[in-house]
Design a protein around this motif. Structure first.
Motif, PDB file in Angstrom:
ATOM      1  N   ASP A   9     -28.189 -85.194  28.816  1.00 29.71           N
ATOM      2  CA  ASP A   9     -27.479 -84.139  29.534  1.00 29.71           C
ATOM      3  C   ASP A   9     -28.472 -83.251  30.281  1.00 29.71           C
ATOM      4  N   VAL A  10     -28.472 -83.345  31.605  1.00 31.26           N
ATOM      5  CA  VAL A  10     -29.338 -82.526  32.454  1.00 31.26           C
ATOM      6  C   VAL A  10     -28.484 -81.899  33.552  1.00 31.26           C
ATOM      7  N   PRO A  11     -28.932 -80.795  34.141  1.00 30.08           N
ATOM      8  CA  PRO A  11     -28.093 -80.082  35.113  1.00 30.08           C
ATOM      9  C   PRO A  11     -27.814 -80.848  36.397  1.00 30.08           C
ATOM     10  N   TRP A  12     -28.559 -81.900  36.683  1.00 29.74           N
ATOM     11  CA  TRP A  12     -28.476 -82.563  37.984  1.00 29.74           C
ATOM     12  C   TRP A  12     -27.716 -83.891  37.940  1.00 29.74           C
ATOM     13  N   ASN A  13     -27.113 -84.221  36.822  1.00 31.89           N
ATOM     14  CA  ASN A  13     -26.526 -85.550  36.656  1.00 31.89           C
ATOM     15  C   ASN A  13     -25.303 -85.746  37.546  1.00 31.89           C
ATOM     16  N   LEU A  14     -25.242 -86.905  38.200  1.00 32.70           N
ATOM     17  CA  LEU A  14     -24.133 -87.295  39.058  1.00 32.70           C
ATOM     18  C   LEU A  14     -23.489 -88.570  38.529  1.00 32.70           C
ATOM     19  N   ASN A  15     -22.215 -88.756  38.807  1.00 32.96           N
ATOM     20  CA  ASN A  15     -21.631 -90.076  38.601  1.00 32.96           C
ATOM     21  C   ASN A  15     -21.913 -90.913  39.846  1.00 32.96           C
ATOM     22  N   ARG A  16     -21.707 -92.202  39.754  1.00 30.50           N
ATOM     23  CA  ARG A  16     -22.125 -93.075  40.865  1.00 30.50           C
ATOM     24  C   ARG A  16     -21.312 -92.840  42.133  1.00 30.50           C
ATOM     25  N   ARG A  17     -20.051 -92.408  41.989  1.00 31.39           N
ATOM     26  CA  ARG A  17     -19.238 -92.145  43.177  1.00 31.39           C
ATOM     27  C   ARG A  17     -19.784 -90.946  43.948  1.00 31.39           C
ATOM     28  N   SER A  18     -20.127 -89.879  43.236  1.00 29.53           N
ATOM     29  CA  SER A  18     -20.688 -88.692  43.889  1.00 29.53           C
ATOM     30  C   SER A  18     -22.046 -89.001  44.507  1.00 29.53           C
ATOM     31  N   ALA A  19     -22.859 -89.778  43.776  1.00 35.32           N
ATOM     32  CA  ALA A  19     -24.174 -90.151  44.299  1.00 35.32           C
ATOM     33  C   ALA A  19     -24.041 -90.958  45.579  1.00 35.32           C
ATOM     34  N   ALA A  20     -23.092 -91.893  45.602  1.00 43.17           N
ATOM     35  CA  ALA A  20     -22.896 -92.724  46.793  1.00 43.17           C
ATOM     36  C   ALA A  20     -22.517 -91.877  47.996  1.00 43.17           C
ATOM     37  N   ALA A  21     -21.659 -90.886  47.780  1.00 40.61           N
ATOM     38  CA  ALA A  21     -21.237 -90.025  48.882  1.00 40.61           C
ATOM     39  C   ALA A  21     -22.414 -89.240  49.448  1.00 40.61           C
ATOM     40  N   LEU A  22     -23.274 -88.723  48.578  1.00 38.32           N
ATOM     41  CA  LEU A  22     -24.434 -87.958  49.034  1.00 38.32           C
ATOM     42  C   LEU A  22     -25.462 -88.850  49.713  1.00 38.32           C
ATOM     43  N   MET A  23     -25.646 -90.043  49.197  1.00 38.79           N
ATOM     44  CA  MET A  23     -26.610 -90.952  49.799  1.00 38.79           C
ATOM     45  C   MET A  23     -26.155 -91.409  51.181  1.00 38.79           C
ATOM     46  N   ARG A  24     -24.848 -91.479  51.393  1.00 38.68           N
ATOM     47  CA  ARG A  24     -24.334 -91.883  52.705  1.00 38.68           C
ATOM     48  C   ARG A  24     -24.637 -90.853  53.783  1.00 38.68           C
ATOM     49  N   VAL A  25     -24.725 -89.579  53.406  1.00 43.53           N
ATOM     50  CA  VAL A  25     -25.011 -88.553  54.427  1.00 43.53           C
ATOM     51  C   VAL A  25     -26.501 -88.271  54.558  1.00 43.53           C
ATOM     52  N   THR A  26     -27.328 -88.976  53.787  1.00 37.40           N
ATOM     53  CA  THR A  26     -28.780 -88.860  53.942  1.00 37.40           C
ATOM     54  C   THR A  26     -29.194 -89.616  55.201  1.00 37.40           C
ATOM     55  N   PRO A  27     -29.878 -88.978  56.137  1.00 39.97           N
ATOM     56  CA  PRO A  27     -30.148 -89.629  57.422  1.00 39.97           C
ATOM     57  C   PRO A  27     -31.204 -90.725  57.328  1.00 39.97           C
ATOM     58  N   PRO A  28     -31.275 -91.561  58.362  1.00 36.70           N
ATOM     59  CA  PRO A  28     -32.312 -92.590  58.420  1.00 36.70           C
ATOM     60  C   PRO A  28     -33.704 -91.969  58.341  1.00 36.70           C
ATOM     61  N   PHE A  29     -34.631 -92.765  57.826  1.00 40.10           N
ATOM     62  CA  PHE A  29     -36.043 -92.394  57.691  1.00 40.10           C
ATOM     63  C   PHE A  29     -36.304 -91.426  56.542  1.00 40.10           C
ATOM     64  N   VAL A  30     -35.279 -91.082  55.771  1.00 41.02           N
ATOM     65  CA  VAL A  30     -35.463 -90.313  54.543  1.00 41.02           C
ATOM     66  C   VAL A  30     -35.136 -91.239  53.381  1.00 41.02           C
ATOM     67  N   SER A  31     -36.077 -91.447  52.485  1.00 41.83           N
ATOM     68  CA  SER A  31     -35.892 -92.401  51.390  1.00 41.83           C
ATOM     69  C   SER A  31     -34.916 -91.865  50.349  1.00 41.83           C
ATOM     70  N   ARG A  32     -34.054 -92.749  49.876  1.00 39.59           N
ATOM     71  CA  ARG A  32     -33.091 -92.423  48.831  1.00 39.59           C
ATOM     72  C   ARG A  32     -33.582 -93.023  47.514  1.00 39.59           C
ATOM     73  N   VAL A  33     -33.771 -92.173  46.527  1.00 37.29           N
ATOM     74  CA  VAL A  33     -34.295 -92.596  45.223  1.00 37.29           C
ATOM     75  C   VAL A  33     -33.265 -92.253  44.153  1.00 37.29           C
ATOM     76  N   ILE A  34     -32.878 -93.232  43.343  1.00 37.53           N
ATOM     77  CA  ILE A  34     -32.011 -92.925  42.207  1.00 37.53           C
ATOM     78  C   ILE A  34     -32.881 -92.793  40.954  1.00 37.53           C
ATOM     79  N   VAL A  35     -32.576 -91.785  40.166  1.00 38.47           N
ATOM     80  CA  VAL A  35     -33.305 -91.507  38.931  1.00 38.47           C
ATOM     81  C   VAL A  35     -32.389 -91.885  37.778  1.00 38.47           C
ATOM     82  N   VAL A  36     -32.805 -92.894  37.023  1.00 33.31           N
ATOM     83  CA  VAL A  36     -31.948 -93.500  36.003  1.00 33.31           C
ATOM     84  C   VAL A  36     -32.765 -93.725  34.736  1.00 33.31           C
TER      85      VAL A  36
END
Length: 227
Positions: A35-62
């Motif tokens: 339990d950490v303050p930043w935890n996302l479910n995969r649906r929320s993570a997918a939505a945020l990663m979709r609005v991350t623009p090109p040339f910015v790396s997307r890293v999932i922490v698991v």
């Protein structure tokens, strides 16, 4: 120039803020087993990663559960997977190979206890522990701090002198994390000369909410060490 990853992205506002400040990578903590303050479910993570623009790396922490790690990698298609759990070193190489087959890179931390200063690894020699992680085939080594109550985002620094020795000991790109903020990151970069830095709580106020002034000040402090 030292690359900057800002971790614990939890809102679309965070995405736009950190990109505007100049972050090279954004970290999304997804279905983390603690339990950490930043935890996302995969649906929320997918939505945020979709609005991350090109040339910015997307890293999932698991972490920890192999099936969850692979499932998230398949579904979210990140640029990199940060294995930030307690994965046994004997199993990490196979997991890294699977991540590579899915087209992502793999990052793995060597974490140091805030209580004792010792590395949290089956091997207590930090240089040897770093080499063992390198031999799993990961693409970068992260140095971070960990406490009995929080696996990351502790606000406590690692030993920068030791971090520099580890950087000189391994061939991997080294990413420095743990207790970094705008007030100390310039000195940390000068001392360690890492490939990149990784920040989470050091740019927040309160914890879990990115603070625009702290985000921009952090990026500017790192940029001040360029060259």
């Amino acid at each position: 120039m030292t690359r900057i990853k800002i971790c614990g992205i939890s809102t679309e506002t965070d995405v736009h803020l950190c990109v505007a400040a100049g972050a090279a990578a954004l970290g999304f903590v997804v279905e983390y087993p603690v339990d950490v303050p930043w935890n996302l479910n995969r649906r929320s993570a997918a939505a945020l990663m979709r609005v991350t623009p090109p040339f910015v790396s997307r890293v999932i922490v698991v972490g920890d559960d192999t099936d969850t790690v692979i499932g998230l990698t398949e579904q979210l298609r990140p640029h990199a997977v940060q294995l930030h759990g307690n994965e046994p070193i004997a199993e990490t190489a196979a997991l890294v190979a699977e991540i590579h087959q899915l087209g992502a890179q793999a990052l793995k931390p060597l974490r140091f206890s805030t209580e004792t200063g010792e590395c949290r690894d089956a091997c207590t020699d930090p240089l040897e522990a770093a080499r063992r992680i390198e031999n799993t085939g990961v693409d970068a080594l992260i140095l971070d701090s960990v406490s009995d109550t929080r696996p990351a985002g502790t606000g406590r620094s690692v030993d920068w002198g030791l971090a520099r020795r580890i950087r000189d000991h391994v061939r991997l790109p080294l990413i420095l994390a743990g207790g970094l903020n705008a007030g100390n990151v310039g000195r940390a970069v000068a001392a360690v000369q890492p490939y990149g830095v990784d920040v989470i709580s050091g740019v927040e106020n309160p914890v879990g909410r990115k603070d625009p002034a702290r985000v921009f000040a952090f990026v500017q402090a790192v940029a001040g060490q360029a060259g």
